[in-house]
Design an enzyme around this catalytic site. Structure first.
Site, PDB file in Angstrom:
ATOM      1  N   GLY A 217       0.825  -1.205   0.000  1.00  8.21           N
ATOM      2  CA  GLY A 217       0.000   0.000   0.000  1.00  8.21           C
ATOM      3  C   GLY A 217       0.855   1.249   0.000  1.00  8.21           C
ATOM      4  N   ASN A 218       0.245   2.375   0.216  1.00 11.46           N
ATOM      5  CA  ASN A 218       1.000   3.631   0.309  1.00 11.46           C
ATOM      6  C   ASN A 218       0.358   4.528   1.371  1.00 11.46           C
ATOM      7  OD1 ASN A 218      -0.993   5.504  -1.034  1.00 11.46           O
ATOM      8  ND2 ASN A 218      -0.708   3.984  -2.671  1.00 11.46           N
TER       9      ASN A 218
END
Ligand code: CTP
Length: 419
Positions: A217-218
């Site tokens: 993810g980020n």
């Protein structure tokens, strides 16, 4: 929580019985209000047995309890599934000709409509106008699914699966900290400079699952994209927001669709882009996803060799959604496309240089460049951006300022491109 489940008179009423079960199994107290037409599809004994409560359609039963006021006032969430064309029209017009429409007028909680009808009825301008009216008043409308309809025909109009409707309702319950609904939603400004324009915004960050518990993810919080959606709605636009993994309340008057992965985001964008005059791609999209998805949790003991062996994760490229939009638009004037560039800068190359290169590479109309890092931009309430324009027009700088103010500047510049 107190849930009111309104059931419209459509063949999909039987699926509402499964939705009711999902609510009760998860500890909610559900009052079912079918319309008279709904009772022709699924009878009163089914609803009262599954909910454990008396079931009425009209306002003339148990009058001493004033149910047409009480049910709406006490509800934490009102969900209408299926919402037929007739029911959407009556809700949009503010009619109060049965118990369900009375309850819709007294409710001040989140209201979710799950429309289901034949494709022609769904696409009719009258139905679409009713949906837009309801969204503008703060209701959440789940777009119908595409697929097999009652007969042999197929197209958009199917009631989404009960699990999907339940998830949307759960999200609404979790993120509606304060009572919302028609009275709480700020009215879109009919005189606003975005009145009549349709704006599609993506926000948040995609997650690319490795196994049922892990993902790549980020750090995107979705705050900037949500601010753009909220401000565009307040300035009179019809706004759809595609939200990837964001823990923020739905902006009032905005139709929100949730996605998880880049591929889901791409599908949602492609389905909505034909509708939009302006697309704002604020979402942080993962450029790569794991090549394979493990159906069960990856265990250390499954690693080849011995327990200390670190697994290698193969990645494959995700599509560039923004570049795809630019290619699909070709030489057409709309939609106007706004990209975002998250840059950390590189030795010898400034954030602005990287942004200019990205604008040329992606071919969008505007590129909102911001400098990112662990404590810069992501999750913060303030932002500083440089809005780069095509054809050598001077850049517009904004901030440091709140993300709402930055959103206003982005919309100001985009409005000049819309003409
Ligand atoms: N974007 C996209 N699809 C992707 C990656 C990014 O649509 N697979 C969009 C983002 O929504 C954003 C813009 O492209 O509007 C730029 O995103 P960014 O992550 O900064 O750029 P990348 O294309 O990933 O380029 P690079 O890896 O070179 O920074």
């Amino acid at each position: 929580m107190n849930i009111v489940l309104g059931v419209g008179g459509g063949i999909a009423a039987y699926k509402a019985a499964l939705l009711l079960r999902l609510f009760t199994e998860n500890g909610h107290s559900v009052t079912v209000i079918p319309t008279a037409a709904a009772l022709r599809f699924v009878g009163e004994p089914t609803w009262s047995a599954l909910s454990g409560k008396p079931v009425h359609s009209d306002v003339w039963t148990a009058v001493e309890q004033v149910p047409h006021v009480r049910l709406g006032q006490q509800a934490d969430l009102l969900v209408i599934a299926p919402a037929t064309a007739d029911l959407l029209a009556r809700a949009a017009a503010g009619l109060a000709d049965d118990l369900l429409t009375n309850t819709l007028l007294t409710a001040r909680c989140p209201v979710v409509f799950a429309p289901a009808m034949h494709t022609e009825m769904w696409e009719h301008p009258a139905t679409q106008a009713n949906v837009e009216t309801l969204i503008a008043r703060g209701a959440h409308v789940i777009p119908p699914a595409s697929g097999r309809l009652t007969g042999a025909d197929t197209g958009p109009g199917r009631l989404p699966e009960p699990e999907t409707i339940y998830e949307v309702c759960r999200h609404q319950l979790e993120h509606s900290g304060s009572p919302r609904g028609p009275q709480a939603a700020p009215r879109p400004d009919p005189e606003g400079d975005y009145s009549g324009w349709r704006v599609l915004v993506t926000a948040g960050g995609t997650r690319e699952p490795l196994d049922p518990v892990r993902f790549l993810g980020n750090r995107s919080s979705g705050k900037q994209g949500y601010a753009v959606a909220a401000r565009a709605a307040a300035r009179g636009a019809q706004v759809r927001l595609i939200s990837a993994n964001v823990a923020l309340p739905d902006p009032p008057g905005v139709q929100v669709e949730t996605v998880e992965t880049a591929l889901e985001l791409q599908a949602a964008v492609q389905a909505a882009v034909g509708w939009a005059d302006l697309v704002v791609m604020a979402a942080a999209v993962a450029d790569y996803r794991p090549a394979t998805y493990a159906q069960s949790k990856m265990k250390k003991s499954h690693a080849p060799g011995h327990e200390d062996a670190a697994p290698t994760i193969d990645l494959v490229r995700n599509p560039d959604i923004l570049a795809g939009l630019v290619t699909a638009r070709g030489t057409a004037a709309t939609p106007v496309i706004v990209g975002f560039a998250a840059e950390t800068g590189e030795p010898g190359t400034s954030v602005l240089q990287l942004g200019a290169e990205k604008l040329a590479r992606k071919g969008c109309d505007l590129l909102v460049v911001n400098e990112v890092g662990v404590d810069k931009t992501f999750g913060q309430d303030e932002n500083t951006v440089h809005i780069l324009r095509r054809n050598g027009q001077p850049q517009v700088d904004a901030g440091p300022a709140g993300k709402e103010d930055i959103a206003q500047t982005i919309l100001d510049v985009a409005r000049t491109v819309l003409g």
